[in-house]
Design a protein around this motif. Structure first.
Motif, short mmCIF file in Angstrom:
data_model
loop_
_atom_site.label_atom_id
_atom_site.label_comp_id
_atom_site.label_asym_id
_atom_site.label_seq_id
_atom_site.Cartn_x
_atom_site.Cartn_y
_atom_site.Cartn_z
N HIS A 59 0.92 -1.18 0.03
CA HIS A 59 -0.01 0.11 0.08
C HIS A 59 0.86 1.57 0.11
CE1 HIS A 59 -3.18 2.85 0.70
NE2 HIS A 59 -4.04 1.87 1.09
N MET A 60 0.62 2.18 -1.13
CA MET A 60 1.33 3.46 -1.17
C MET A 60 1.17 4.23 -0.17
SD MET A 60 3.06 2.95 -3.80
CE MET A 60 3.50 4.50 -4.90
N ASP A 61 0.13 4.37 0.71
CA ASP A 61 -0.11 5.37 1.70
C ASP A 61 0.14 4.90 2.95
OD1 ASP A 61 -1.00 7.99 2.12
OD2 ASP A 61 -2.86 7.44 2.70
N ASN B 47 7.19 2.30 -2.36
CA ASN B 47 7.14 3.75 -1.85
C ASN B 47 8.05 4.05 -1.05
OD1 ASN B 47 5.86 2.30 0.10
ND2 ASN B 47 4.50 4.06 0.65
#
Lengths: 287, 295
Positions: free
Chosen positions: A223-225, A249
């Motif tokens: 997950h990028m967040d 990321n």
């Protein structure tokens, strides 16, 4: 007279301060080692995880901007609440296969660990901060700041002390967390959510999911967040996957392998530092 | 002016909406829908603190939504305040993107008609392709329907070739009956589009309101053969909701309305959420707002 039917608890997820069922509608049948009790546990999906990350992101600003002293008080409060629910955790730990003595020991240790990190919550920053000598007219200093949203895969073997040992240092550092509970013994984890819920921890600061590790680890790590991932376990394939996906990321991967969470050496302020980022500031001064 | 009042069944409208919104759009259809949504967006900045720099940045974004993704459409238009029209027009030179300007003392509409018409003429002269006017809600609620109708007709005349979108500000109209009546009046008086809200009043575009307006458009089309456009605005910031609206148009008005000539979303943050969804579909990885332009 007819025997009274016990009212059993529905084990649900904990997302954004609420207890929703999994959006997927899937369940895992969990049976205790004596095969006497069967419980339906939510089989969390990637969408549950996505929702939890949104909740954690929303909660981050509020949690990270609280004073360190206030975070410390709230961690202490979690310890107090856990103390008050001792008997409930005793029952569940015994149901999960612990002896009475071992269960009592695990609960004591979990409370002590919360108090330990409560103590550190307003002290780590001064310990890990420093003033750097520079050959220019600047006052140069470095100090730790929270990383952001952390995803965590809690230890499989010790469901209560494992979860507490992972969550406490992450939130003590001002981060918010989405944690996947022990797959083998998830009962205590959801009950621990009830403790958090009554401890002034704002909704979304800690989110607890249950489900299959193999199914969710991909999303937890990619997950990028999410800004850091804490992985507890010894599977080299999983560790490789977590580290590779973390690169997407540049989230910080933290791996705890072969840890005995009952051991005192698994609590130290460096575990808070693991999910912090160091910020360095150059402040002009006159010569 | 004929003011036939349609009585709207509020519970029925709610039920219809919840049935339409329960449709699940997945995989290829979802990607297709997300692209369509992007092409229908009126990228909007309507704040007192708007600066030429912000408008230019938004214009750049309108034409370059996310350059890392190939084959993305551009948005349909940029929506700005009157003083920003010339700046937006210049920034969008050489693109197909329209410039829409709010006018007629947006968002309240509380100035004399003369000033409103001057404002409209000014924005059209500056190059606005579309004009978003507000109706006089006070007059409407006071029952002065003829005044409202005449005002819209005058503004339409002042627009010349520019398209006219009529904002009903449904959040102030209280009932769905009023929404239907205001839609009918706006269409008869020359609106090219009817639009839900200014975005300055809460609630803004709610699904039942949009449904009632779409039904008004459908009935008007059946009666006159004229196709009027629809623009929900305010509070639409999630890709999922925008796709649900596409379902609603398709089921209420049909395929003809599924393009930017007849349907628009007035939104500022919707574009980023749609882009995040498109990227999620193509990479399989959930996205973060950190990697998209701020606006």
């Amino acid at each position: 007279m007819k025997k009274r039917e016990d009212i059993k608890k529905t084990y649900k997820l904990y997302i954004g301060g609420k207890f929703p069922r999994t959006e997927s509608g899937r369940y895992i049948k969990w049976t205790d080692p004596k095969k006497a009790t069967t419980v339906n546990i939510c089989r969390g999906s990637r969408k549950d995880f996505r929702n939890a990350v949104v909740a954690a992101r929303e909660a981050f600003c509020g949690w990270s901007s609280r004073t360190a002293y206030n975070r410390s008080q709230i961690l202490y409060r979690i310890g107090e609440m856990l103390e008050g629910r001792r008997s409930q955790f005793m029952d569940e730990l015994i149901l999960q296969g612990s002896s009475k003595k071992a269960a009592e020991k695990e609960i004591n240790l979990s409370i002590d660990r919360l108090i330990y990190y409560a103590g550190w919550a307003d002290k780590y920053q001064q310990i890990f901060s420093r003033v750097n000598p520079v050959a220019l007219p600047y006052f140069n200093f470095s100090y730790p700041e929270p990383t952001g949203v952390v995803s965590a895969i809690a230890p499989n073997e010790s469901s209560l002390i494992g979860l507490v040992s992972i969550v406490a240092p992450i939130i003590a550092g001002g981060n918010t967390v989405v944690v996947l509970a022990s797959e083998e013994n998830p009962l205590c984890s959801i009950t621990f959510a009830e403790v958090l819920h009554t401890s002034d921890v704002s909704g979304g600061v800690v989110n607890i999911l249950t489900g299959h590790r193999s199914e969710l680890i991909e999303q937890f790590s990619s997950h990028m967040d999410v800004n850091a991932i804490v992985y507890c376990g010894n599977e080299s394939e999983e560790i490789k996957l977590v580290q590779e996906n973390a690169a997407l990321n540049v989230k910080r991967p933290i791996v705890y392998s072969n840890e005995n969470w009952h051991n005192k050496n698994t609590q130290d302020p460096y575990r808070i530092l693991n999910t912090l980022e160091i910020k360095t500031t150059w402040h002009p001064v006159s010569i | 002016m004929e003011t036939f009042i349609h009585r709207i069944d509020q519970v029925g409208a709610q039920e219809r909406v919840s049935r339409l919104f329960s449709r699940s759009i997945k995989k290829e259809s979802k990607i297709e829908a997300l692209h369509t949504v992007l092409s229908m967006i009126d990228l909007t900045t309507l704040e007192g603190k708007d600066s030429p720099g912000k408008v230019k940045q938004l214009c750049y974004k309108a034409a370059h939504l996310h350059d890392q993704l190939p084959n993305l459409p551009t948005v349909a238009a940029i929506c700005v305040y009157p003083t920003m029209v010339a700046i937006a027009k210049k920034a969008l030179e050489g693109t197909d993107i329209n410039v829409a300007s709010v006018a007629t003392a947006f968002p309240s509409g509380m100035t004399p008609l003369e000033y409103k018409l001057n404002e409209v003429k000014m924005v059209v002269a500056e190059g606005a392709d579309e004009v978003d006017m507000v109706i006089s809600r006070g007059k409407f609620l006071g029952g002065e329907y003829n005044y409202v109708a005449d005002e819209i007709a005058s503004v339409k005349e002042a627009c010349g070739k520019a398209h006219l979108k009529v904002i009903l500000e449904t959040g102030e109209l209280v009932t769905l009956d009023n929404v239907r009546l205001a839609s009918d009046i706006a269409m008869k008086s020359g609106a090219d589009f009817i639009k839900t809200s200014t975005g300055k009043v809460s609630p803004a575009a709610t699904p039942p309101v949009v449904l009632i307006m779409l039904e008004a458009i459908r009935d008007y089309f059946k009666k006159t053969g004229k196709k009027i456009g629809m623009k929900p605005a305010g509070g639409i910031s999630k890709a999922k909701l925008s796709i649900q609206y596409l379902v609603m148009i398709k089921e209420t008005l049909g395929q003809d309305w599924l393009n930017a000539d007849l349907f628009r979303f007035g939104a500022s943050s919707l574009a980023n959420d749609v882009l995040m969804q498109i990227l999620k579909q193509s990479t399989g990885v959930y996205q973060s707002a950190n990697y998209f332009s701020m606006d």
